[in-house]
Design a protein around this motif. Sequence first.
Motif, PDB file in Angstrom:
ATOM      1  N   VAL A  20       0.857  -1.178   0.000  1.00  0.00           N
ATOM      2  CA  VAL A  20       0.000   0.000   0.000  1.00  0.00           C
ATOM      3  C   VAL A  20       0.893   1.228   0.000  1.00  0.00           C
ATOM      4  CG1 VAL A  20      -1.728   1.288   1.265  1.00  0.00           C
ATOM      5  CG2 VAL A  20      -1.847  -1.192   1.196  1.00  0.00           C
ATOM      6  N   ARG A  21       0.671   2.089  -0.949  1.00  0.00           N
ATOM      7  CA  ARG A  21       1.477   3.299  -1.050  1.00  0.00           C
ATOM      8  C   ARG A  21       0.634   4.481  -0.628  1.00  0.00           C
ATOM      9  NH1 ARG A  21       4.831   5.500  -6.247  1.00  0.00           N
ATOM     10  NH2 ARG A  21       5.622   7.304  -5.182  1.00  0.00           N
ATOM     11  N   LEU A  22       1.131   5.238   0.325  1.00  0.00           N
ATOM     12  CA  LEU A  22       0.390   6.403   0.809  1.00  0.00           C
ATOM     13  C   LEU A  22       0.581   7.573  -0.146  1.00  0.00           C
ATOM     14  CD1 LEU A  22       1.309   6.157   4.576  1.00  0.00           C
ATOM     15  CD2 LEU A  22      -0.774   5.374   3.461  1.00  0.00           C
ATOM     16  N   ALA A  23      -0.446   8.386  -0.263  1.00  0.00           N
ATOM     17  CA  ALA A  23      -0.385   9.553  -1.142  1.00  0.00           C
ATOM     18  C   ALA A  23       0.560  10.587  -0.553  1.00  0.00           C
ATOM     19  CB  ALA A  23      -1.772  10.148  -1.318  1.00  0.00           C
ATOM     20  N   ARG A  24       1.245  11.319  -1.412  1.00  0.00           N
ATOM     21  CA  ARG A  24       2.149  12.366  -0.950  1.00  0.00           C
ATOM     22  C   ARG A  24       1.351  13.578  -0.498  1.00  0.00           C
ATOM     23  NH1 ARG A  24       7.352  12.935  -4.687  1.00  0.00           N
ATOM     24  NH2 ARG A  24       8.572  12.048  -3.035  1.00  0.00           N
ATOM     25  N   SER A  25       1.907  14.271   0.430  1.00  0.00           N
ATOM     26  CA  SER A  25       1.267  15.470   0.947  1.00  0.00           C
ATOM     27  C   SER A  25       1.327  16.586  -0.089  1.00  0.00           C
ATOM     28  CB  SER A  25       1.988  15.918   2.225  1.00  0.00           C
ATOM     29  OG  SER A  25       1.567  17.195   2.601  1.00  0.00           O
ATOM     30  N   ARG A  26       0.344  17.450  -0.071  1.00  0.00           N
ATOM     31  CA  ARG A  26       0.350  18.604  -0.971  1.00  0.00           C
ATOM     32  C   ARG A  26       1.448  19.580  -0.582  1.00  0.00           C
ATOM     33  NH1 ARG A  26      -4.830  19.821  -3.631  1.00  0.00           N
ATOM     34  NH2 ARG A  26      -4.367  21.980  -3.199  1.00  0.00           N
ATOM     35  N   ARG A  27       1.840  19.571   0.680  1.00  0.00           N
ATOM     36  CA  ARG A  27       2.934  20.443   1.114  1.00  0.00           C
ATOM     37  C   ARG A  27       4.247  19.981   0.513  1.00  0.00           C
ATOM     38  NH1 ARG A  27       0.805  24.542   1.307  1.00  0.00           N
ATOM     39  NH2 ARG A  27      -0.914  23.385   0.559  1.00  0.00           N
ATOM     40  N   HIS A  75       7.291  28.865   3.286  1.00  0.00           N
ATOM     41  CA  HIS A  75       6.753  27.519   3.107  1.00  0.00           C
ATOM     42  C   HIS A  75       6.510  26.844   4.463  1.00  0.00           C
ATOM     43  CE1 HIS A  75       6.327  23.351   1.883  1.00  0.00           C
ATOM     44  NE2 HIS A  75       7.315  23.061   2.692  1.00  0.00           N
ATOM     45  N   VAL A  76       7.470  26.983   5.375  1.00  0.00           N
ATOM     46  CA  VAL A  76       7.305  26.387   6.705  1.00  0.00           C
ATOM     47  C   VAL A  76       6.122  27.023   7.431  1.00  0.00           C
ATOM     48  CG1 VAL A  76       8.404  26.146   8.973  1.00  0.00           C
ATOM     49  CG2 VAL A  76       9.702  25.669   6.897  1.00  0.00           C
ATOM     50  N   ALA A  77       5.983  28.336   7.314  1.00  0.00           N
ATOM     51  CA  ALA A  77       4.846  29.011   7.948  1.00  0.00           C
ATOM     52  C   ALA A  77       3.522  28.534   7.350  1.00  0.00           C
ATOM     53  CB  ALA A  77       4.987  30.525   7.794  1.00  0.00           C
ATOM     54  N   ILE A  78       3.464  28.404   6.042  1.00  0.00           N
ATOM     55  CA  ILE A  78       2.232  27.939   5.396  1.00  0.00           C
ATOM     56  C   ILE A  78       1.942  26.490   5.772  1.00  0.00           C
ATOM     57  CG2 ILE A  78       1.244  27.333   3.147  1.00  0.00           C
ATOM     58  CD1 ILE A  78       2.434  29.887   2.059  1.00  0.00           C
ATOM     59  N   ARG A  79       2.985  25.693   5.916  1.00  0.00           N
ATOM     60  CA  ARG A  79       2.797  24.284   6.274  1.00  0.00           C
ATOM     61  C   ARG A  79       2.052  24.148   7.595  1.00  0.00           C
ATOM     62  NH1 ARG A  79       5.557  18.980   5.334  1.00  0.00           N
ATOM     63  NH2 ARG A  79       6.445  19.910   3.488  1.00  0.00           N
ATOM     64  N   PRO A  87      -1.099  24.396  -3.231  1.00  0.00           N
ATOM     65  CA  PRO A  87       0.355  24.243  -3.248  1.00  0.00           C
ATOM     66  C   PRO A  87       1.043  24.922  -4.423  1.00  0.00           C
ATOM     67  CG  PRO A  87      -0.677  22.225  -3.963  1.00  0.00           C
ATOM     68  CD  PRO A  87      -1.784  23.135  -3.496  1.00  0.00           C
ATOM     69  N   ALA A  88       0.300  25.439  -5.389  1.00  0.00           N
ATOM     70  CA  ALA A  88       0.929  26.085  -6.542  1.00  0.00           C
ATOM     71  C   ALA A  88       1.107  27.585  -6.352  1.00  0.00           C
ATOM     72  CB  ALA A  88       0.106  25.828  -7.794  1.00  0.00           C
ATOM     73  N   LEU A  89       0.468  28.160  -5.340  1.00  0.00           N
ATOM     74  CA  LEU A  89       0.530  29.612  -5.183  1.00  0.00           C
ATOM     75  C   LEU A  89       1.913  30.101  -4.770  1.00  0.00           C
ATOM     76  CD1 LEU A  89      -2.901  30.435  -3.537  1.00  0.00           C
ATOM     77  CD2 LEU A  89      -2.168  30.820  -5.871  1.00  0.00           C
ATOM     78  N   LEU A  90       2.478  29.547  -3.711  1.00  0.00           N
ATOM     79  CA  LEU A  90       3.774  30.037  -3.230  1.00  0.00           C
ATOM     80  C   LEU A  90       4.878  29.856  -4.269  1.00  0.00           C
ATOM     81  CD1 LEU A  90       5.376  31.320  -0.923  1.00  0.00           C
ATOM     82  CD2 LEU A  90       5.834  29.017  -0.104  1.00  0.00           C
ATOM     83  N   ALA A  94       6.891  32.974  -5.798  1.00  0.00           N
ATOM     84  CA  ALA A  94       8.345  33.010  -5.605  1.00  0.00           C
ATOM     85  C   ALA A  94       9.067  33.179  -6.934  1.00  0.00           C
ATOM     86  CB  ALA A  94       8.800  31.735  -4.907  1.00  0.00           C
ATOM     87  N   CYS A  95       8.631  32.450  -7.932  1.00  0.00           N
ATOM     88  CA  CYS A  95       9.293  32.529  -9.237  1.00  0.00           C
ATOM     89  C   CYS A  95       9.097  33.897  -9.879  1.00  0.00           C
ATOM     90  CB  CYS A  95       8.769  31.422 -10.142  1.00  0.00           C
ATOM     91  SG  CYS A  95       9.753  31.176 -11.616  1.00  0.00           S
ATOM     92  N   SER A  96       7.888  34.418  -9.831  1.00  0.00           N
ATOM     93  CA  SER A  96       7.650  35.723 -10.457  1.00  0.00           C
ATOM     94  C   SER A  96       8.330  36.843  -9.690  1.00  0.00           C
ATOM     95  CB  SER A  96       6.158  35.984 -10.594  1.00  0.00           C
ATOM     96  OG  SER A  96       5.556  36.089  -9.327  1.00  0.00           O
ATOM     97  N   THR A  97       8.298  36.798  -8.366  1.00  0.00           N
ATOM     98  CA  THR A  97       8.940  37.836  -7.561  1.00  0.00           C
ATOM     99  C   THR A  97      10.447  37.828  -7.752  1.00  0.00           C
ATOM    100  OG1 THR A  97       7.201  37.688  -5.909  1.00  0.00           O
ATOM    101  CG2 THR A  97       9.259  38.709  -5.219  1.00  0.00           C
ATOM    102  N   ALA A  98      11.038  36.662  -7.699  1.00  0.00           N
ATOM    103  CA  ALA A  98      12.489  36.578  -7.820  1.00  0.00           C
ATOM    104  C   ALA A  98      12.962  36.928  -9.223  1.00  0.00           C
ATOM    105  CB  ALA A  98      12.953  35.181  -7.437  1.00  0.00           C
ATOM    106  N   SER A  99      12.228  36.512 -10.246  1.00  0.00           N
ATOM    107  CA  SER A  99      12.657  36.856 -11.602  1.00  0.00           C
ATOM    108  C   SER A  99      12.509  38.347 -11.860  1.00  0.00           C
ATOM    109  CB  SER A  99      11.896  36.040 -12.635  1.00  0.00           C
ATOM    110  OG  SER A  99      10.524  36.331 -12.575  1.00  0.00           O
ATOM    111  N   GLU A 100      11.471  38.980 -11.302  1.00  0.00           N
ATOM    112  CA  GLU A 100      11.343  40.434 -11.430  1.00  0.00           C
ATOM    113  C   GLU A 100      12.479  41.132 -10.693  1.00  0.00           C
ATOM    114  OE1 GLU A 100       9.352  42.600 -13.071  1.00  0.00           O
ATOM    115  OE2 GLU A 100       8.663  40.836 -14.134  1.00  0.00           O
ATOM    116  N   SER A 101      12.834  40.622  -9.540  1.00  0.00           N
ATOM    117  CA  SER A 101      13.941  41.207  -8.790  1.00  0.00           C
ATOM    118  C   SER A 101      15.237  41.082  -9.571  1.00  0.00           C
ATOM    119  CB  SER A 101      14.077  40.503  -7.436  1.00  0.00           C
ATOM    120  OG  SER A 101      15.232  40.930  -6.777  1.00  0.00           O
TER     121      SER A 101
END
Length: 134
Positions: A20-27, A75-79, A87-90, A94-101
């Motif tokens: 039995v394989r358990l599903a992975r967490s969304r986090r 991520h730890v705070a959201i967890r 799970p796709a928001l952060l 992060a990608c858009s903020t960092a690439s703009e920076s």
Amino acid sequence: MTVAATPASPPATTGGQNGVRLARSRRNAELSLLMLAMVLVAAYGAMVEASVLDRVTPNFWVPAAALSAVFLGLHVAIRFLAPFADPALLPSVACSTASESASCTGWTWRGPLPRSAPTWQPSPAPVGVSWPGH
């Protein structure tokens, strides 16, 4: 005639849960996407630095590492604070903020870049042009 309600019996178990394989967490999916986003941001930062400075300095990864630490803390705070958040928001933020920076600052936090003279010749001002109403 009605029967009195009784609690349902627990499901029968087969002992061990072999196979039995358990599903992975969304986090964990969020963490994986966040790490992928930070790798892409580090690569983008290297490309920006190469195009701005014509070379990649040995410490190009420092801004990406600092941003990675910030978003890993988020991520730890959201967890713990919002375990059912999307799970796709952060990672996308992060990608858009960092690439703009990276693109807005030239990824160089070592001061302003030297300005060079324009590489094109300015066009001559038009002579004898009369604008309407003047």
